[in-house]
Enzyme design. Structure first.
Site, mmCIF file in Angstrom:
data_model
loop_
_atom_site.group_PDB
_atom_site.id
_atom_site.type_symbol
_atom_site.label_atom_id
_atom_site.label_comp_id
_atom_site.label_asym_id
_atom_site.label_seq_id
_atom_site.Cartn_x
_atom_site.Cartn_y
_atom_site.Cartn_z
ATOM 1 C CE1 TYR A 124 -1.409 -5.280 10.963
ATOM 2 C CE2 TYR A 124 -3.261 -6.397 10.441
ATOM 3 C CZ TYR A 124 -2.077 -5.643 10.283
ATOM 4 O OH TYR A 124 -2.426 -4.321 9.152
ATOM 5 C CG HIS A 156 -3.522 -11.097 1.471
ATOM 6 N ND1 HIS A 156 -2.280 -9.943 1.906
ATOM 7 C CD2 HIS A 156 -3.773 -10.185 2.687
ATOM 8 C CE1 HIS A 156 -1.677 -9.799 3.636
ATOM 9 N NE2 HIS A 156 -3.118 -10.036 3.793
ATOM 10 C CG LEU A 157 -9.619 -14.790 -2.055
ATOM 11 C CD1 LEU A 157 -9.135 -16.366 -1.757
ATOM 12 C CD2 LEU A 157 -11.128 -14.557 -1.225
ATOM 13 N N GLY A 172 9.660 -4.847 2.766
ATOM 14 C CA GLY A 172 9.534 -4.514 0.962
ATOM 15 C C GLY A 172 10.333 -4.709 0.147
ATOM 16 C CB SER A 192 0.981 -6.626 7.268
ATOM 17 O OG SER A 192 1.620 -7.233 6.793
ATOM 18 N NE ARG A 237 -12.153 -11.048 5.999
ATOM 19 C CZ ARG A 237 -13.039 -12.184 6.417
ATOM 20 N NH1 ARG A 237 -14.663 -12.208 6.707
ATOM 21 N NH2 ARG A 237 -12.435 -12.858 7.500
ATOM 22 C CG ASN A 257 8.637 -3.931 13.266
ATOM 23 O OD1 ASN A 257 9.599 -2.913 13.589
ATOM 24 N ND2 ASN A 257 7.197 -3.741 12.603
ATOM 25 C CB ILE A 305 -1.050 -0.282 1.084
ATOM 26 C CG1 ILE A 305 -1.547 -1.400 1.258
ATOM 27 C CG2 ILE A 305 -2.029 1.104 1.260
ATOM 28 C CD1 ILE A 305 -2.364 -1.693 2.387
HETATM 29 N N1 UFG Z 1 -8.677 -17.222 1.986
HETATM 30 C C1 UFG Z 1 -8.355 -18.284 2.334
HETATM 31 N N2 UFG Z 1 -7.696 -18.887 0.957
HETATM 32 C C2 UFG Z 1 -6.661 -18.297 1.887
HETATM 33 C C3 UFG Z 1 -6.235 -17.333 1.500
HETATM 34 C C4 UFG Z 1 -8.038 -16.956 2.169
HETATM 35 O O1 UFG Z 1 -10.422 -19.233 2.357
HETATM 36 O O2 UFG Z 1 -5.597 -19.539 1.098
HETATM 37 C C5 UFG Z 1 -9.626 -16.666 2.870
HETATM 38 C C6 UFG Z 1 -9.769 -16.372 4.601
HETATM 39 O O3 UFG Z 1 -9.827 -17.700 5.527
HETATM 40 C C7 UFG Z 1 -10.819 -15.131 5.044
HETATM 41 C C8 UFG Z 1 -10.932 -14.359 2.487
HETATM 42 O O4 UFG Z 1 -10.067 -15.866 2.059
HETATM 43 O O5 UFG Z 1 -11.676 -15.390 4.845
HETATM 44 C C9 UFG Z 1 -9.682 -13.188 2.550
HETATM 45 O O6 UFG Z 1 -8.320 -13.810 3.513
HETATM 46 P P1 UFG Z 1 -7.348 -12.998 3.403
HETATM 47 O O7 UFG Z 1 -5.975 -13.123 3.969
HETATM 48 O O8 UFG Z 1 -7.323 -12.389 2.417
HETATM 49 O O9 UFG Z 1 -7.751 -10.826 4.469
HETATM 50 P P2 UFG Z 1 -8.560 -10.737 5.814
HETATM 51 O O10 UFG Z 1 -9.674 -10.456 5.379
HETATM 52 O O11 UFG Z 1 -7.796 -12.627 6.723
HETATM 53 O O12 UFG Z 1 -7.112 -10.077 5.900
HETATM 54 C C10 UFG Z 1 -7.234 -9.200 5.775
HETATM 55 C C11 UFG Z 1 -6.204 -7.893 6.009
HETATM 56 C C12 UFG Z 1 -5.799 -7.990 7.664
HETATM 57 C C13 UFG Z 1 -6.374 -7.547 7.775
HETATM 58 C C14 UFG Z 1 -7.524 -8.935 8.237
HETATM 59 C C15 UFG Z 1 -8.721 -7.726 9.158
HETATM 60 O O13 UFG Z 1 -5.147 -8.290 4.841
HETATM 61 O O14 UFG Z 1 -4.473 -7.379 7.177
HETATM 62 O O15 UFG Z 1 -8.860 -8.308 7.079
HETATM 63 O O16 UFG Z 1 -9.908 -9.132 9.215
HETATM 64 F F1 UFG Z 1 -5.948 -7.187 9.309
#
Ligand code: UFG
Length: 332
Positions: free
Chosen positions: A140, A188-189, A36, A76, A220, A91, A12
């Site tokens: 976090y 991340h997804l 980074g 993060s 989300r 940190n 970001i």
């Molecule tokens: N997911 C999967 N498979 C994967 C990765 C993720 O099913 O391989 C799911 C997760 O379980 C979740 C959704 O996809 O249900 C989104 O997951 P992400 O990891 O992409 O994002 P998060 O919602 O967990 O995390 C985001 C931000 C974080 C923040 C969080 C707040 O990336 O920094 O929202 O809840 F802390």
């Protein structure tokens, strides 16, 4: 007179730096380059350092006549924060204290801070407003909430002016295809779906199909990284005008399940995503959807990317051209 952007070489941060430069701001990136990427800042002045290093921060602030700060630098990874809390408290919390103290010593009053929807934990009501209950389910999120509390106290005691931006799910990439998401490890997804399409993974694991949502998977609110970048600039400009301080959610106000994200990727790429259904990931709330009304009202912030397919399109552009992320360029 310059803006110091800590963590400006991250996902970001680098998108915000690019926009700041395009608007004519002088920028100095301060980044440890642990997570980074040097390549993400191009010819922007880069100081490699830790936010825990107060001497280096003081030197940088003086040398470049820093006026304002945008603070992204933080660890993060949600899962890692639960198993290595020491790393995160040290940190993120101590590092931010060191930055804030350096700002005060050098008479810098304005900071825009990178916060997260993780401060809310499992919400009681949707959409989430800034006053909603804050009950982070991971370290976090706790570190970010602690920093918000510290900034509030510094505001009262030392006149620090701050804006804290609570992002929902940052996604997408700059349409130039020059910068994008490149985390190691990736958790991340959306990038994981693309890693699967590019053959870097065999399949996508869906974490949990038994949530209380229409298709059983987590919902989300996906917000484009350039819309987040734009909010930081508007926040800094607002602090220079009439805004004293504030906390703002940043999201599109629409929720998408994992299956809906997969369908969007399939529409955009024309490819089928291989997947497996697995158990829940620890600490995942079922649904996170933002109300960003306050940011719209106070900052005049309106997202440009309101359609999930458009966000996914920009992410795909980046991933397909940079299969190995910034590493590919290093190896060229
Ligand atoms: N997911 C999967 N498979 C994967 C990765 C993720 O099913 O391989 C799911 C997760 O379980 C979740 C959704 O996809 O249900 C989104 O997951 P992400 O990891 O992409 O994002 P998060 O919602 O967990 O995390 C985001 C931000 C974080 C923040 C969080 C707040 O990336 O920094 O929202 O809840 F802390």
């Amino acid at each position: 007179m310059s803006i110091l952007v800590t963590g400006g070489a991250g996902y970001i941060g680098s998108h915000t730096v690019k926009q700041l430069r395009e608007k004519g701001y002088e920028v100095v990136v301060y980044d440890s380059i642990e997570d980074g990427h040097e390549e993400a800042v191009f010819d922007t002045t880069l100081v490699v350092g830790s936010i825990l290093d107060e001497i280096k921060l003081d030197e940088t602030i003086k040398k470049y006549k820093i006026e304002d700060v945008i603070h992204f630098a933080a660890y993060s990874i949600v899962g890692e924060s639960i198993v290595c809390p020491q790393k995160y408290y040290r940190n993120n919390v101590l590092g931010t204290l060191s930055l804030l103290d350096s700002m005060i010593r050098n008479n810098i009053k304005k900071i825009v801070f990178s916060s997260t929807a993780a401060v809310y934990g499992e919400p009681e009501r949707l959409p989430i407003v800034e006053e909603s209950c804050k009950n982070p389910t991971n370290v976090y999120g706790k570190t970010k909430l602690m920093i918000e509390n510290i900034m509030e106290d510094y505001h009262k005691a030392y006149g620090l002016q701050y804006v804290s931006l609570r992002y929902f799910n940052a996604s997408g990439a700059d349409p130039s295809g020059l910068i994008g998401e490149d985390h190691h490890p990736e958790t991340h997804l959306i990038p994981i779906i693309f890693e699967t399409l590019l053959g870097k993974r065999e399949y996508l694991s869906i974490f949990g199909t038994d949530y209380n949502t229409p298709d059983g998977t987590c919902i989300r609110d996906y917000i484009h990284v350039n819309d987040l970048g734009k909010a930081h600039i508007l926040a800094l400009e607002a602090l220079s005008n009439k805004l004293d301080s504030g906390i703002y959610n940043l999201g599109n106000g629409n929720g998408f399940s994992i299956h809906e994200v997969i369908q969007s990727v399939e529409r955009v790429t024309g490819q089928k995503v291989p997947l497996r259904e697995e158990g829940r990931r620890v600490g995942d709330p079922a649904m996170l959807i933002a109300s960003a009304d306050r940011a719209k009202k106070d900052l005049n912030w309106y997202p440009d990317y309101t359609k999930l397919d458009d966000i996914i399109e920009t992410a795909w552009e980046w991933h397909r051209k940079n299969k190995w992320g910034f590493q590919r360029r290093k190896n060229k």
